[in-house]
Design a protein around this motif. Structure first.
Motif, PDB file in Angstrom:
ATOM      1  N   VAL A 125      21.006  79.739  63.373  1.00  0.00           N
ATOM      2  CA  VAL A 125      22.457  80.453  63.336  1.00  0.00           C
ATOM      3  C   VAL A 125      22.994  80.574  61.891  1.00  0.00           C
ATOM      4  CG1 VAL A 125      24.802  80.648  64.199  1.00  0.00           C
ATOM      5  CG2 VAL A 125      22.872  79.776  65.873  1.00  0.00           C
TER       6      VAL A 125
ATOM      7  N   GLY B   9      20.856  84.138  65.263  1.00  0.00           N
ATOM      8  CA  GLY B   9      22.343  84.681  65.578  1.00  0.00           C
ATOM      9  C   GLY B   9      23.133  84.585  64.274  1.00  0.00           C
TER      10      GLY B   9
ATOM     11  N   THR C 218      18.994  90.639  64.949  1.00  0.00           N
ATOM     12  CA  THR C 218      20.085  90.475  65.828  1.00  0.00           C
ATOM     13  C   THR C 218      20.378  91.803  66.347  1.00  0.00           C
ATOM     14  OG1 THR C 218      21.766  90.796  64.039  1.00  0.00           O
ATOM     15  CG2 THR C 218      20.874  88.357  64.408  1.00  0.00           C
TER      16      THR C 218
ATOM     17  N   ALA D 164      24.731  90.847  72.232  1.00  0.00           N
ATOM     18  CA  ALA D 164      23.594  90.152  72.573  1.00  0.00           C
ATOM     19  C   ALA D 164      22.328  91.084  72.385  1.00  0.00           C
ATOM     20  CB  ALA D 164      23.511  89.607  73.959  1.00  0.00           C
TER      21      ALA D 164
ATOM     22  N   GLY E 268      18.691  87.484  69.816  1.00  0.00           N
ATOM     23  CA  GLY E 268      19.385  87.390  68.795  1.00  0.00           C
ATOM     24  C   GLY E 268      21.038  87.540  69.341  1.00  0.00           C
ATOM     25  N   PHE E 269      22.090  87.296  68.682  1.00  0.00           N
ATOM     26  CA  PHE E 269      23.332  87.749  68.836  1.00  0.00           C
ATOM     27  C   PHE E 269      24.223  87.981  67.538  1.00  0.00           C
ATOM     28  CE2 PHE E 269      24.450  83.175  68.388  1.00  0.00           C
ATOM     29  CZ  PHE E 269      25.438  82.933  67.799  1.00  0.00           C
TER      30      PHE E 269
ATOM     31  N   VAL F  76      30.345  81.395  72.033  1.00  0.00           N
ATOM     32  CA  VAL F  76      29.430  81.229  71.028  1.00  0.00           C
ATOM     33  C   VAL F  76      28.748  80.082  71.327  1.00  0.00           C
ATOM     34  CG1 VAL F  76      29.146  80.184  68.509  1.00  0.00           C
ATOM     35  CG2 VAL F  76      31.053  82.093  69.060  1.00  0.00           C
TER      36      VAL F  76
ATOM     37  N   SER G  80      26.163  81.528  73.558  1.00  0.00           N
ATOM     38  CA  SER G  80      25.002  82.318  72.883  1.00  0.00           C
ATOM     39  C   SER G  80      24.193  81.580  72.124  1.00  0.00           C
ATOM     40  CB  SER G  80      26.040  82.863  71.710  1.00  0.00           C
ATOM     41  OG  SER G  80      27.059  83.836  72.299  1.00  0.00           O
ATOM     42  N   ILE G  81      24.448  80.448  71.464  1.00  0.00           N
ATOM     43  CA  ILE G  81      23.438  79.775  71.014  1.00  0.00           C
ATOM     44  C   ILE G  81      22.467  79.147  71.836  1.00  0.00           C
ATOM     45  CG2 ILE G  81      23.310  77.499  69.385  1.00  0.00           C
ATOM     46  CD1 ILE G  81      25.909  78.157  68.262  1.00  0.00           C
TER      47      ILE G  81
ATOM     48  N   ILE H 232      20.216  82.047  72.899  1.00  0.00           N
ATOM     49  CA  ILE H 232      18.998  82.756  72.100  1.00  0.00           C
ATOM     50  C   ILE H 232      17.912  81.514  71.801  1.00  0.00           C
ATOM     51  CG2 ILE H 232      20.469  84.065  70.904  1.00  0.00           C
ATOM     52  CD1 ILE H 232      20.464  82.225  68.466  1.00  0.00           C
TER      53      ILE H 232
END
Length: 256
Positions: free
Chosen positions: A45, A76, A97, A190, A202-203, A223, A226-227, A230
């Motif tokens: 990220v 990310g 991403t 995303a 990815g994001f 967030v 998201s992490i 991914i």
């Protein structure tokens, strides 16, 4: 309290350490001195300066991240970290991403965005409607037809976000036309990469200008979800809920 990328990374890393299977490592102050830090990574990220100062835009560095992405490693990018120069860096961000901030196409106004609805996606699990003031980038450059891209946070920006004259970050005829049509703008997305390019996820998240915003539970949860997503971790039905200990938010801020 602005662009406190290191403090933000350390805060998010502390939260991720409470999640089973997550072992976050924070690299401060630019590109890692020893790229072996990427060995075995499930996700990378980038929450850092962007544009010409982006840590990953040199050709040899793009090649390293490309290699990780082809192996399915999640990538990310957050806030200024979503902005890279057009050309090879821009094409790389599209591969990793699905989208990026492109000068003279995208804009970076500050306003209080209100998020009332979310798509069904692991990243949105447990997230409730919220509003927050941030420097939200929009009118991003995406892969053709947005194939593989799922908008996560989307709004129709108010016309006041284009009050500034045209410039590399402030406005252009393309974004003005889009806003005039009332087109919804993804502020977070995303990306499921094509299998032919190694698959992986990815994001992009355009918020995060103000460090204080990590104190908002839903902002933070998006967030963290998201992490974990991914990295192919398990996002529970209620999302990644990690409360901040008292006094945690102002820790690790850059010296004045």
């Amino acid at each position: 309290g602005e662009h406190e990328f290191r403090a933000g990374c350390l805060l998010l890393a502390d939260a991720l350490r409470t999640v089973p299977g997550m072992n976050p490592v924070v690299v401060s102050n630019g590109w890692p001195v020893d790229v072996k830090v990427f060995d075995g990574a499930a996700a990378v990220v980038m929450y850092a300066d962007g544009g010409q100062g982006h840590p990953a835009i040199r050709p040899e560095r793009l090649k390293i991240i490309d290699g990780l992405a082809r192996k399915g490693v999640g990538i990310g990018a957050m806030h200024y970290g979503v902005e890279v120069p057009a050309g090879d860096p821009g094409f790389a961000m599209l591969r990793w991403t699905g989208g990026y901030f492109e000068a003279f196409w995208s804009v970076n106004p500050t306003w209080k965005a209100e998020f009332k609805a979310f798509p069904q996606h692991p990243i949105t699990r447990g997230v409730q409607r919220f509003s927050i003031d941030d420097e939200w980038y929009y009118h991003m450059r995406f892969v053709p037809d947005m194939k593989g891209v799922t908008p996560i946070l989307s709004v129709v920006p108010p016309a006041t976000t284009l009050d500034r004259p045209d410039g590399p970050h402030s406005g252009n005829p393309f974004v003005r036309a889009s806003v005039a049509k009332g087109e919804s703008q993804p502020l977070m997305w995303a990306y499921d990469r094509p299998v032919a390019e190694g698959g992986g996820r990815g994001f992009g998240f355009t918020g995060g200008h103000y460090h204080k915003n990590w104190g908002q539970a839903d902002f933070r949860k998006l967030v963290l979800n998201s992490i974990v997503w991914i990295a192919h971790g398990d996002v529970p039905a209620s999302g990644i809920s990690v409360d901040l200990p008292a006094g945690r938010l102002p820790m690790n801020l850059d010296p004045k």
